[in-house]
Scaffold this active site. Structure first.
Site, PDB file in Angstrom:
ATOM      1  N   HIS A 170      76.700 -67.722  17.904  1.00 43.17           N
ATOM      2  CA  HIS A 170      77.404 -68.665  16.762  1.00 43.17           C
ATOM      3  C   HIS A 170      76.325 -68.860  15.548  1.00 43.17           C
ATOM      4  O   HIS A 170      76.427 -69.023  14.416  1.00 43.17           O
ATOM      5  CB  HIS A 170      77.672 -69.959  17.054  1.00 43.17           C
ATOM      6  CG  HIS A 170      78.977 -69.854  17.962  1.00 43.17           C
ATOM      7  ND1 HIS A 170      79.285 -70.082  19.494  1.00 43.17           N
ATOM      8  CD2 HIS A 170      80.237 -69.612  17.629  1.00 43.17           C
ATOM      9  CE1 HIS A 170      80.436 -69.637  19.704  1.00 43.17           C
ATOM     10  NE2 HIS A 170      80.956 -69.542  18.901  1.00 43.17           N
TER      11      HIS A 170
ATOM     12  N   GLU B  96      91.356 -64.993  24.244  1.00 41.70           N
ATOM     13  CA  GLU B  96      89.937 -64.629  24.529  1.00 41.70           C
ATOM     14  C   GLU B  96      89.212 -64.746  25.807  1.00 41.70           C
ATOM     15  O   GLU B  96      88.327 -64.458  26.088  1.00 41.70           O
ATOM     16  CB  GLU B  96      88.794 -65.765  23.342  1.00 41.70           C
ATOM     17  CG  GLU B  96      89.583 -67.061  23.647  1.00 41.70           C
ATOM     18  CD  GLU B  96      88.558 -68.030  22.658  1.00 41.70           C
ATOM     19  OE1 GLU B  96      87.860 -67.490  21.832  1.00 41.70           O
ATOM     20  OE2 GLU B  96      88.780 -69.023  22.672  1.00 41.70           O
TER      21      GLU B  96
ATOM     22  N   ASP C  93      84.742 -63.532  22.278  1.00 44.70           N
ATOM     23  CA  ASP C  93      84.900 -63.744  23.946  1.00 44.70           C
ATOM     24  C   ASP C  93      85.556 -62.997  24.558  1.00 44.70           C
ATOM     25  O   ASP C  93      85.252 -62.702  25.727  1.00 44.70           O
ATOM     26  CB  ASP C  93      85.426 -65.185  24.020  1.00 44.70           C
ATOM     27  CG  ASP C  93      84.323 -66.532  23.613  1.00 44.70           C
ATOM     28  OD1 ASP C  93      83.201 -66.371  24.219  1.00 44.70           O
ATOM     29  OD2 ASP C  93      84.661 -67.338  22.785  1.00 44.70           O
TER      30      ASP C  93
ATOM     31  N   CYS D   5      90.704 -62.862  15.094  1.00 39.34           N
ATOM     32  CA  CYS D   5      89.428 -63.627  14.392  1.00 39.34           C
ATOM     33  C   CYS D   5      88.251 -63.298  14.885  1.00 39.34           C
ATOM     34  O   CYS D   5      87.284 -63.929  14.643  1.00 39.34           O
ATOM     35  CB  CYS D   5      90.141 -64.998  14.171  1.00 39.34           C
ATOM     36  SG  CYS D   5      90.385 -65.796  15.803  1.00 39.34           S
TER      37      CYS D   5
END
Ligand code: PEP
Ligand code: MG
Length: 601
Positions: free
Chosen positions: A193, A435, A459, A506
């Site tokens: 992240h 995910e 993920d 995404c």
């Protein structure tokens, strides 16, 4: 001695600048005995240093507010409070008087006492504030000693390249792009992240540097390529000249493709592709519509929470969601409900330490375990839906039951709003992320309950391949185009097509020109990515034919290894849009530097 370090380039950009170690800002304090008559002079020095610190914090607050908005700026309001703390002043004054020592020494002693007292407090949030107290303390000390407070390079000074073993997302979110030229970390990965945030803030970054960073000291001259991940330590004049030439070429290339950014994202054979943006912070959302003229395919709402000192109440959230929906209108925004956990934590929640946080109390699991927090968020999003085109998406769904519980909670919140005559969009679309492999394989059942899917490949790849997305040691196994992953993606796309539902993607893959044709060829025609990647991907879309992309998928589905799929993708890109083929350009000193690669090599 010039040397070269190699890491993973996660946020593109060529930067030459001086290094600054994060959390390495300790000043060395001289020991000084003073006479009783000198006490007043010392205290006057303290007052002057505190005044200067206030001015610096004001300036920081102002510039961060301008560039990143109130959420980020509030950290410096907190620092002002610490600076004004009467207890701090009382104790420093008393120590100068009792110990007859220089004010620097007194200041250091009192700060150490403060920190020791706070460290004992059994409250994670308060303990985390220690960092802020140290930061303010170092600022006062630096000002007493006439040294630059190096964590926050002064306005007008050259922005620094921040170096750290690790930068947690909460710290990365607070980095001021005006003062941070780039950052380098020993750990991390392209889909961690912190890397995602670097791209969002447009700060070039290299993570997971293989060689020890100990050769870099504060002030070491560095030349960094955020696309290829190469860092030159003490670069020669010749290297600097080469990098500056590449920088010029890249700027020219980017401005050329940016000038095409109002052209439709349409393939050569007339297929429309929906390009949308991933955003993490409300302030970015405001810029997206204006600068890029696209909607938002993923709003990672948890970052609004991570940046603040506490949980946001319904009204605060509502204002942010409403302002975003209005700014983006008539385009739409997908608010993803909280994806807390994994590598994103909130000190206020006191979340238990987990052995395996990515597999633990994360995302929808957290929301369903804290329905109070979940309902507040859903209420705020629903209320905002009356002001624009808002959609809701649930993260990390792994069972049908979880999806049904989330939907039931949403329904309860809607009923409550209806009962209280609070307006919201009754037709609001609800979707979920795919995910987790279990969700991908259960797509036929899940799709019956939602309006759309969004593939979260960051993920999906880590969970399918059992490869921690932020572990640099196994990054070679993190293969977004592993045959198992692309089969799962194709299955999900086919299910959506058969059920007449929308599907988007995404994950970071969407921003990779090498992979985008494969994704489009699967029938996934909505790609959501960091805003900086929109222009190159638009260029790619405009350079390919959909039927050729579909043929690429047919061949890729026959492959047994990621390297085979990679070669197919590479040949495809070489034939359709060679300027976007980063590897080839890097060899000859060119390189578009749009994305820094990522994935199977
Ligand atoms: C993903 O997993 O691909 C995704 C977009 O979600 P995040 O990166 O926030 O986990
Ligand atoms: Mg995810």
């Amino acid at each position: 001695m010039p040397s070269t370090l190699h890491g993973t380039g996660v946020s593109a950009g060529l930067v030459i600048g001086n290094a600054l170690w994060l959390n390495n800002q300790r000043c060395s304090v001289p020991l000084k005995a003073i006479a009783a008559e000198q006490v007043d002079d010392e205290l006057a020095r303290l007052a002057a240093a505190v005044d200067l610190s206030k001015q610096q914090l004001d300036a920081l607050h102002h510039s961060v507010k301008e560039s990143l908005g109130d959420d980020h700026a509030s950290i410096f309001t907190g620092h002002q409070y610490i600076l004004d703390d009467p207890e701090l002043h009382k104790r420093i004054t008393a120590t100068v008087k009792s110990d007859l020592c220089g004010v620097e020494q007194a200041c250091e002693k009192v700060l150490a006492e403060f920190c020791a007292e706070m460290a004992k407090i059994d409250d994670e949030y308060l303990r985390e504030r220690l960092v802020d107290i140290r930061d303010v303390g170092e600022r006062i000390l630096c000002n007493l000693l006439g040294i630059d407070p190096i964590q926050t390079p002064e306005q007008g000074g050259e922005p620094r390249i921040i170096v750290a073993d690790d930068i947690p997302p909460s710290v990365a979110a607070r980095l001021d792009p005006a003062r941070v030229a780039a950052f380098i970390t020993a750990s991390g990965s392209r889909t961690s992240h912190t890397a995602i945030l670097a791209r969002a803030l447009n700060i070039p970054a290299v993570v997971a540097v293989k060689e020890p960073l100990s050769c870099i000291r504060n002030g070491t001259r560095l030349a960094l390529d955020g696309a290829s991940g190469v860092i030159h330590v003490d670069p020669t004049e010749e290297t600097i000249a080469i990098i500056e030439r590449r920088n010029q070429r890249q700027r020219a290339w980017m401005s050329q493709i940016l000038s095409e950014s109002n052209q439709p994202a349409e393939t050569l054979d007339g297929y429309q592709v929906r390009l949308v943006a991933n955003v993490e912070l409300p302030v970015e959302a405001m810029n997206v519509r204006q600068r890029y003229n696209v909607g938002i395919g993923l709003f990672r709402t948890e970052f609004m929470f991570i940046n603040g000192a506490s949980l946001l109440d319904e009204e605060q959230q509502f204002i942010d969601y409403r302002d975003t929906a209005q700014a983006v209108f008539p385009l739409s925004v997908i608010f993803r409900t909280l994806d807390i956990g994994g590598d994103k934590f909130l000190s206020e929640l006191n979340m238990p330490h987990e052995l395996n946080p990515f597999m633990g109390m994360r995302a929808i699991r957290f929301s369903l375990s804290r329905v109070d927090i979940f309902k507040i968020q859903l209420r705020a999003i629903l209320r905002a839906s009356a002001f624009g085109k808002v959609r809701i998406m649930f993260p990390m769904i792994s069972t049908l039951d979880e999806l049904q519980q989330a939907l039931a909670t949403l329904e309860e919140v809607k009923n409550d709003l209806r009962a209280n005559k609070v307006p919201f969009n009754e037709d609001l679309d609800v979707g979920c992320m795919i995910e987790v492999p279990a969700a991908a394989l259960l797509a036929e059942r899940l799709i019956q309950h939602v309006d759309f899917f969004s593939l979260g490949t960051n993920d999906l790849v880590q969970y399918s391949l059992a490869v921690d997305r932020s572990n640099p040691d196994i990054a070679y196994l993190y293969q977004p185009i592993h045959p198992s992953v692309i089969r799962m993606m194709k299955h999900v796309a086919d299910v959506c097509y058969a059920n007449g539902k929308r599907v988007g993607l995404c994950g970071e893959m969407a921003a990779e020109p090498l992979y985008a044709p494969l994704i489009l060829g699967m029938g996934i025609h909505e790609l959501s990515m960091s805003p900086v990647s929109l222009a190159p991907i638009r260029k790619l879309v405009r350079s390919i034919r959909m039927f050729e992309a579909e043929a690429l998928v047919a061949k890729a589905l026959l492959c047994g290894a990621a390297s085979e799929v990679h070669d197919l993708c590479r040949n495809f890109l070489k034939a359709s849009c060679p300027e976007l083929l980063f590897d080839d350009n890097a060899d000859n000193g060119g390189g578009n530097g749009t994305n820094g690669g990522g994935g199977a090599r």
